[in-house]
Motif scaffolding. Structure first.
Motif, PDB file in Angstrom:
ATOM      1  N   LEU A   1       0.807  -1.222   0.000  1.00  0.00           N
ATOM      2  CA  LEU A   1       0.000   0.000   0.000  1.00  0.00           C
ATOM      3  C   LEU A   1       0.842   1.275   0.000  1.00  0.00           C
ATOM      4  O   LEU A   1       0.297   2.379  -0.068  1.00  0.00           O
ATOM      5  N   GLY A   2       2.131   1.141   0.100  1.00  0.00           N
ATOM      6  CA  GLY A   2       3.006   2.317   0.045  1.00  0.00           C
ATOM      7  C   GLY A   2       2.910   3.224   1.262  1.00  0.00           C
ATOM      8  O   GLY A   2       3.305   4.388   1.196  1.00  0.00           O
ATOM      9  N   LEU A   3       2.394   2.696   2.361  1.00  0.00           N
ATOM     10  CA  LEU A   3       2.301   3.493   3.590  1.00  0.00           C
ATOM     11  C   LEU A   3       3.537   3.185   4.438  1.00  0.00           C
ATOM     12  O   LEU A   3       3.556   2.220   5.205  1.00  0.00           O
ATOM     13  N   THR A   4       4.543   3.997   4.293  1.00  0.00           N
ATOM     14  CA  THR A   4       5.839   3.685   4.893  1.00  0.00           C
ATOM     15  C   THR A   4       6.069   4.400   6.224  1.00  0.00           C
ATOM     16  O   THR A   4       7.192   4.463   6.715  1.00  0.00           O
ATOM     17  N   GLY A   5       4.994   4.971   6.784  1.00  0.00           N
ATOM     18  CA  GLY A   5       5.138   5.623   8.090  1.00  0.00           C
ATOM     19  C   GLY A   5       5.537   4.643   9.165  1.00  0.00           C
ATOM     20  O   GLY A   5       6.511   4.862   9.893  1.00  0.00           O
ATOM     21  N   ALA A   6       4.809   3.544   9.282  1.00  0.00           N
ATOM     22  CA  ALA A   6       5.180   2.504  10.246  1.00  0.00           C
ATOM     23  C   ALA A   6       6.507   1.901   9.791  1.00  0.00           C
ATOM     24  O   ALA A   6       6.661   1.533   8.626  1.00  0.00           O
ATOM     25  N   LYS A   7       7.436   1.805  10.711  1.00  0.00           N
ATOM     26  CA  LYS A   7       8.790   1.408  10.345  1.00  0.00           C
ATOM     27  C   LYS A   7       9.066  -0.059  10.659  1.00  0.00           C
ATOM     28  O   LYS A   7       8.514  -0.619  11.611  1.00  0.00           O
ATOM     29  N   ALA A   8       9.937  -0.645   9.847  1.00  0.00           N
ATOM     30  CA  ALA A   8      10.425  -2.000  10.118  1.00  0.00           C
ATOM     31  C   ALA A   8      11.720  -1.847  10.909  1.00  0.00           C
ATOM     32  O   ALA A   8      12.745  -1.454  10.354  1.00  0.00           O
ATOM     33  N   GLY A   9      11.660  -2.110  12.196  1.00  0.00           N
ATOM     34  CA  GLY A   9      12.842  -1.962  13.039  1.00  0.00           C
ATOM     35  C   GLY A   9      13.450  -3.309  13.342  1.00  0.00           C
ATOM     36  O   GLY A   9      14.308  -3.815  12.619  1.00  0.00           O
ATOM     37  N   CYS A  10      12.990  -3.932  14.420  1.00  0.00           N
ATOM     38  CA  CYS A  10      13.572  -5.216  14.830  1.00  0.00           C
ATOM     39  C   CYS A  10      12.916  -6.395  14.129  1.00  0.00           C
ATOM     40  O   CYS A  10      13.496  -7.452  13.999  1.00  0.00           O
ATOM     41  N   ASP A  11      11.671  -6.216  13.672  1.00  0.00           N
ATOM     42  CA  ASP A  11      10.906  -7.278  13.007  1.00  0.00           C
ATOM     43  C   ASP A  11      10.641  -8.458  13.934  1.00  0.00           C
ATOM     44  O   ASP A  11      10.445  -9.575  13.470  1.00  0.00           O
ATOM     45  N   ARG A  12      10.643  -8.232  15.224  1.00  0.00           N
ATOM     46  CA  ARG A  12      10.351  -9.324  16.167  1.00  0.00           C
ATOM     47  C   ARG A  12       9.648  -8.833  17.436  1.00  0.00           C
ATOM     48  O   ARG A  12       9.784  -9.420  18.502  1.00  0.00           O
ATOM     49  N   GLY A  13       8.939  -7.727  17.328  1.00  0.00           N
ATOM     50  CA  GLY A  13       8.117  -7.292  18.451  1.00  0.00           C
ATOM     51  C   GLY A  13       8.885  -6.776  19.648  1.00  0.00           C
ATOM     52  O   GLY A  13       8.419  -6.898  20.776  1.00  0.00           O
ATOM     53  N   HIS A  14      10.053  -6.199  19.430  1.00  0.00           N
ATOM     54  CA  HIS A  14      10.803  -5.647  20.553  1.00  0.00           C
ATOM     55  C   HIS A  14      10.739  -4.129  20.609  1.00  0.00           C
ATOM     56  O   HIS A  14      10.722  -3.555  21.689  1.00  0.00           O
ATOM     57  N   CYS A  15      10.737  -3.473  19.441  1.00  0.00           N
ATOM     58  CA  CYS A  15      11.000  -2.025  19.462  1.00  0.00           C
ATOM     59  C   CYS A  15       9.754  -1.167  19.337  1.00  0.00           C
ATOM     60  O   CYS A  15       9.746  -0.032  19.805  1.00  0.00           O
ATOM     61  N   GLY A  16       8.709  -1.655  18.698  1.00  0.00           N
ATOM     62  CA  GLY A  16       7.452  -0.905  18.627  1.00  0.00           C
ATOM     63  C   GLY A  16       7.378   0.144  17.542  1.00  0.00           C
ATOM     64  O   GLY A  16       6.378   0.849  17.444  1.00  0.00           O
ATOM     65  N   CYS A  17       8.402   0.269  16.701  1.00  0.00           N
ATOM     66  CA  CYS A  17       8.322   1.340  15.702  1.00  0.00           C
ATOM     67  C   CYS A  17       7.370   0.981  14.559  1.00  0.00           C
ATOM     68  O   CYS A  17       7.100   1.809  13.698  1.00  0.00           O
ATOM     69  N   CYS A  18       6.837  -0.223  14.563  1.00  0.00           N
ATOM     70  CA  CYS A  18       5.837  -0.651  13.571  1.00  0.00           C
ATOM     71  C   CYS A  18       4.416  -0.529  14.109  1.00  0.00           C
ATOM     72  O   CYS A  18       3.470  -1.005  13.468  1.00  0.00           O
ATOM     73  N   THR A  19       4.241   0.113  15.257  1.00  0.00           N
ATOM     74  CA  THR A  19       2.918   0.144  15.903  1.00  0.00           C
ATOM     75  C   THR A  19       1.886   0.868  15.034  1.00  0.00           C
ATOM     76  O   THR A  19       2.129   1.972  14.544  1.00  0.00           O
ATOM     77  N   VAL A  20       0.743   0.225  14.840  1.00  0.00           N
ATOM     78  CA  VAL A  20      -0.410   0.838  14.173  1.00  0.00           C
ATOM     79  C   VAL A  20      -1.644   0.484  15.010  1.00  0.00           C
ATOM     80  O   VAL A  20      -1.560  -0.300  15.961  1.00  0.00           O
ATOM     81  N   LEU A  21      -2.770   1.057  14.638  1.00  0.00           N
ATOM     82  CA  LEU A  21      -4.013   0.787  15.357  1.00  0.00           C
ATOM     83  C   LEU A  21      -4.899  -0.121  14.521  1.00  0.00           C
ATOM     84  O   LEU A  21      -5.138   0.166  13.337  1.00  0.00           O
ATOM     85  N   VAL A  22      -5.362  -1.209  15.101  1.00  0.00           N
ATOM     86  CA  VAL A  22      -6.311  -2.114  14.446  1.00  0.00           C
ATOM     87  C   VAL A  22      -7.567  -2.129  15.301  1.00  0.00           C
ATOM     88  O   VAL A  22      -7.508  -2.504  16.476  1.00  0.00           O
ATOM     89  N   GLU A  23      -8.663  -1.669  14.719  1.00  0.00           N
ATOM     90  CA  GLU A  23      -9.922  -1.505  15.474  1.00  0.00           C
ATOM     91  C   GLU A  23      -9.664  -0.699  16.751  1.00  0.00           C
ATOM     92  O   GLU A  23     -10.197  -1.009  17.818  1.00  0.00           O
ATOM     93  N   GLY A  24      -8.829   0.307  16.618  1.00  0.00           N
ATOM     94  CA  GLY A  24      -8.569   1.218  17.731  1.00  0.00           C
ATOM     95  C   GLY A  24      -7.557   0.736  18.741  1.00  0.00           C
ATOM     96  O   GLY A  24      -7.196   1.472  19.649  1.00  0.00           O
ATOM     97  N   ARG A  25      -7.096  -0.502  18.594  1.00  0.00           N
ATOM     98  CA  ARG A  25      -6.136  -1.025  19.559  1.00  0.00           C
ATOM     99  C   ARG A  25      -4.752  -1.072  18.942  1.00  0.00           C
ATOM    100  O   ARG A  25      -4.582  -1.435  17.776  1.00  0.00           O
ATOM    101  N   ARG A  26      -3.746  -0.711  19.733  1.00  0.00           N
ATOM    102  CA  ARG A  26      -2.384  -0.680  19.185  1.00  0.00           C
ATOM    103  C   ARG A  26      -1.836  -2.087  19.059  1.00  0.00           C
ATOM    104  O   ARG A  26      -1.969  -2.909  19.973  1.00  0.00           O
ATOM    105  N   VAL A  27      -1.226  -2.345  17.934  1.00  0.00           N
ATOM    106  CA  VAL A  27      -0.613  -3.651  17.693  1.00  0.00           C
ATOM    107  C   VAL A  27       0.749  -3.430  17.052  1.00  0.00           C
ATOM    108  O   VAL A  27       1.017  -2.391  16.453  1.00  0.00           O
TER     109      VAL A  27
END
Ligand code: FES
Length: 183
Positions: free
Chosen positions: A47-73
């Motif tokens: 989708l070309g939405l590059t705001g969310a970042k690929a950091g650790c790619d294993r759930g450690h850093c949180g720079c990929c956080t987005v909201l799904v149904e209002g909840r952060r994932v």
């Protein structure tokens, strides 16, 4: 001397594809994806939405956080196929035409240095403030009280935002920015 064991070769099975119809930042996006794709990869690569970042790619850093149904994932740990027809909000969709109040507060407080973690910090903070408004308890404030809405002290904000790391160490200003917006 013993030689190191040779790496195990795992044959990939055939890719399994699935149709999804995400609502991303208010816009319906129909896609056919490999079921192994993470939500982060779909957002960034499809989708070309590059705001969310690929950091650790294993759930450690949180720079990929987005909201799904209002909840952060964590986007890197969330399979896109599991989101089905969910509402997804990324940093690109937080403020609409104007900046979101948290974005304004981050600018006013200079709450970043390199900015790599900032999209995740912002999405996480939006989700966190909503959680607090719903009365979700945190763990920094000690035992739960009868107060309908938890008091967001700096310690409480730090604990609730602890899933988002900042390698530049801008935590003090991040907390100050969130305090500016917190009720
Ligand atoms: Fe650089 Fe947070 S501002 S990692």
């Amino acid at each position: 001397m013993r030689s190191a064991p040779s790496p195990q070769v795992v044959e990939d099975g055939p890719a399994v594809r699935a149709d999804i119809a995400l609502n991303v930042n208010g816009r319906e996006r129909r896609l056919t994806i490999d079921t192994r794709m993470s939500l982060l990869d779909v957002l960034r690569d499809r989708l070309g939405l590059t705001g969310a970042k690929a950091g650790c790619d294993r759930g450690h850093c949180g720079c990929c956080t987005v909201l799904v149904e209002g909840r952060r994932v964590y986007g890197c740990l969330t399979l896109a196929v599991a989101c089905g027809e969910a509402r997804v909000v990324t940093v690109e969709g937080l403020g609409g035409a104007d900046l979101h109040p948290l974005q304004e507060a981050f600018v006013a407080r200079d709450a970043f240095q390199c900015g790599f973690c900032t999209p995740g910090q912002l999405c996480s903070a939006v989700g966190m403030l909503d959680e607090a408004a719903r009365g979700w308890p945190g763990s920094a404030a000690g035992p739960a009280t009868d107060a309908p809405v938890p008091v967001l002290t700096p310690a409480e904000i730090r604990e609730r935002m602890s899933g988002n790391l900042c390698r530049c160490g801008a935590y003090q200003n991040i907390v100050a920015a969130i305090m500016d917006v917190a009720p």
